[in-house]
Scaffold this motif. Structure first.
Motif, PDB file in Angstrom:
ATOM      1  N   UNK A 110       0.850  -1.179   0.000  1.00 13.30           N
ATOM      2  CA  UNK A 110       0.000   0.000   0.000  1.00 13.30           C
ATOM      3  C   UNK A 110       0.894   1.241   0.000  1.00 13.30           C
ATOM      4  N   UNK A 111       1.267   1.731  -1.185  1.00 13.92           N
ATOM      5  CA  UNK A 111       2.096   2.942  -1.251  1.00 13.92           C
ATOM      6  C   UNK A 111       1.361   4.140  -0.654  1.00 13.92           C
ATOM      7  N   UNK A 112       2.106   5.181  -0.321  1.00 12.59           N
ATOM      8  CA  UNK A 112       1.485   6.415   0.163  1.00 12.59           C
ATOM      9  C   UNK A 112       0.450   6.900  -0.838  1.00 12.59           C
ATOM     10  N   UNK A 113      -0.680   7.336  -0.348  1.00 14.66           N
ATOM     11  CA  UNK A 113      -1.773   7.904  -1.144  1.00 14.66           C
ATOM     12  C   UNK A 113      -2.419   6.892  -2.088  1.00 14.66           C
ATOM     13  N   UNK A 114      -2.219   5.598  -1.857  1.00 12.27           N
ATOM     14  CA  UNK A 114      -2.842   4.578  -2.703  1.00 12.27           C
ATOM     15  C   UNK A 114      -4.343   4.526  -2.438  1.00 12.27           C
ATOM     16  N   UNK A 115      -5.099   4.205  -3.461  1.00  6.36           N
ATOM     17  CA  UNK A 115      -6.541   4.068  -3.318  1.00  6.36           C
ATOM     18  C   UNK A 115      -6.951   2.724  -2.754  1.00  6.36           C
ATOM     19  N   UNK A 116      -6.054   1.755  -2.845  1.00  6.36           N
ATOM     20  CA  UNK A 116      -6.306   0.403  -2.365  1.00  6.36           C
ATOM     21  C   UNK A 116      -5.061  -0.428  -2.569  1.00  6.36           C
ATOM     22  N   UNK A 117      -5.121  -1.709  -2.248  1.00  5.32           N
ATOM     23  CA  UNK A 117      -3.946  -2.578  -2.368  1.00  5.32           C
ATOM     24  C   UNK A 117      -3.408  -2.640  -3.796  1.00  5.32           C
ATOM     25  N   UNK A 118      -2.074  -2.633  -3.890  1.00  4.62           N
ATOM     26  CA  UNK A 118      -1.386  -2.846  -5.166  1.00  4.62           C
ATOM     27  C   UNK A 118      -0.852  -4.270  -5.155  1.00  4.62           C
ATOM     28  N   UNK A 119      -1.183  -5.047  -6.164  1.00  3.57           N
ATOM     29  CA  UNK A 119      -0.729  -6.431  -6.255  1.00  3.57           C
ATOM     30  C   UNK A 119       0.658  -6.462  -6.884  1.00  3.57           C
ATOM     31  N   UNK A 120       1.632  -6.471  -6.040  1.00  7.81           N
ATOM     32  CA  UNK A 120       3.050  -6.299  -6.371  1.00  7.81           C
ATOM     33  C   UNK A 120       3.534  -7.156  -7.535  1.00  7.81           C
ATOM     34  N   UNK A 121       3.231  -8.437  -7.542  1.00  7.68           N
ATOM     35  CA  UNK A 121       3.776  -9.341  -8.560  1.00  7.68           C
ATOM     36  C   UNK A 121       2.804  -9.670  -9.689  1.00  7.68           C
ATOM     37  N   UNK A 122       1.527  -9.384  -9.521  1.00  8.83           N
ATOM     38  CA  UNK A 122       0.523  -9.811 -10.492  1.00  8.83           C
ATOM     39  C   UNK A 122       0.107  -8.724 -11.477  1.00  8.83           C
ATOM     40  N   UNK A 123       0.297  -7.462 -11.107  1.00 16.05           N
ATOM     41  CA  UNK A 123      -0.178  -6.355 -11.957  1.00 16.05           C
ATOM     42  C   UNK A 123       0.976  -5.739 -12.725  1.00 16.05           C
ATOM     43  N   UNK A 124       0.699  -5.374 -13.959  1.00 12.56           N
ATOM     44  CA  UNK A 124       1.694  -4.632 -14.726  1.00 12.56           C
ATOM     45  C   UNK A 124       1.460  -3.133 -14.619  1.00 12.56           C
ATOM     46  N   UNK A 125       0.285  -2.733 -14.148  1.00  9.23           N
ATOM     47  CA  UNK A 125      -0.015  -1.319 -13.921  1.00  9.23           C
ATOM     48  C   UNK A 125      -1.164  -1.221 -12.926  1.00  9.23           C
ATOM     49  N   UNK A 126      -1.192  -0.091 -12.208  1.00 15.08           N
ATOM     50  CA  UNK A 126      -2.245   0.148 -11.217  1.00 15.08           C
ATOM     51  C   UNK A 126      -2.710   1.586 -11.329  1.00 15.08           C
ATOM     52  N   UNK A 127      -4.018   1.771 -11.223  1.00 14.80           N
ATOM     53  CA  UNK A 127      -4.594   3.104 -11.108  1.00 14.80           C
ATOM     54  C   UNK A 127      -5.234   3.247  -9.740  1.00 14.80           C
ATOM     55  N   UNK A 128      -4.974   4.352  -9.078  1.00 17.01           N
ATOM     56  CA  UNK A 128      -5.614   4.658  -7.794  1.00 17.01           C
ATOM     57  C   UNK A 128      -6.731   5.651  -8.063  1.00 17.01           C
ATOM     58  N   UNK A 129      -7.906   5.358  -7.513  1.00 17.17           N
ATOM     59  CA  UNK A 129      -9.099   6.114  -7.864  1.00 17.17           C
ATOM     60  C   UNK A 129      -9.867   6.591  -6.637  1.00 17.17           C
ATOM     61  N   UNK A 130     -10.624   7.670  -6.848  1.00 12.57           N
ATOM     62  CA  UNK A 130     -11.554   8.191  -5.844  1.00 12.57           C
ATOM     63  C   UNK A 130     -12.959   8.081  -6.413  1.00 12.57           C
ATOM     64  N   UNK A 131     -13.868   7.517  -5.624  1.00 10.52           N
ATOM     65  CA  UNK A 131     -15.250   7.341  -6.065  1.00 10.52           C
ATOM     66  C   UNK A 131     -15.907   8.709  -6.245  1.00 10.52           C
ATOM     67  N   UNK A 132     -16.543   8.916  -7.402  1.00  6.92           N
ATOM     68  CA  UNK A 132     -17.270  10.168  -7.629  1.00  6.92           C
ATOM     69  C   UNK A 132     -18.762   9.962  -7.839  1.00  6.92           C
ATOM     70  N   UNK A 133     -19.151   8.717  -8.178  1.00  5.91           N
ATOM     71  CA  UNK A 133     -20.567   8.457  -8.402  1.00  5.91           C
ATOM     72  C   UNK A 133     -20.808   6.955  -8.436  1.00  5.91           C
TER      73      UNK A 133
END
Length: 184
Positions: A110-133
């Motif tokens: 969980x890096x600083x300011x992450x929106x949720x868990x980052x899957x260290x070995x399984x993901x090639x990219x991650x987006x952190x998001x804030x719910x707007x609707x």
């Protein structure tokens, strides 16, 4: 023009027919992650993901309305979108299984300011998001999120994991896939 009486008699595809139709539409595979208000990680495999707008950067995900991941995401108002790479089929299956120990079986951080868990070995990219609707549709909830941060996790050369025809596959080896310049 359809009258209310005609609309009431409208026939709909069965769940089986609809699943068969959607299996013919290959898509990427992601794990949506969120922390609940007590800080516990939750996550689920998701192929219902798409971009909505560039300004502001917005995407949507569709989650089962009874999902504990959805509850966590709505409780904190943030989530992560982990785009899985082609060697992460086992992780996609684990997060689709409902196994309560999935985060013990998968490296994450969980890096600083992450929106949720980052899957260290399984993901090639991650987006952190804030719910707007959100929008409740049938047995799912559509969640719109502003993308706050994008990062790369896996080493170069990882290609996306795809799902279609009820099976997983890797992005074809022919051609090249070059990701944008971003840093974790």
């Amino acid at each position: 023009m359809t009258t209310p009486e005609a609309a009431a008699q409208e026939q709909r595809a069965s769940e089986r027919e609809f699943r068969a139709l959607m299996s013919l539409f290959p898509t990427g595979v992601a794990v949506i992650g969120a922390l609940d208000t007590a800080g516990r990680p939750w996550g689920m495999t998701c192929s219902s993901l798409c971009s909505v707008a560039l300004t502001p950067p917005t995407l949507l995900v569709c989650l089962r309305s009874t999902s504990p991941t959805l509850d966590a995401l709505l409780g904190t108002g943030t989530f992560s979108v982990n785009l899985l790479h082609h060697t992460a089929q086992d992780v996609a299956e684990l997060f689709a299984s409902g196994d309560p120990d999935r985060f013990r079986a998968t490296p994450w951080h969980l890096p600083d300011a992450a929106g949720g868990p980052h899957l260290r070995d399984a993901a090639h990219a991650v987006g952190d998001c804030r719910v707007v609707s959100t929008l409740h549709v049938g047995d799912h909830t559509v969640v719109l999120g502003h993308v706050l941060r994008v990062g790369a996790l896996a080493t170069a050369g990882q290609t996306p994991l795809l799902y279609g025809l009820r099976q997983y596959a890797a992005w074809p080896a022919r051609g090249s896939v070059t990701g944008p310049d971003y840093e974790e």
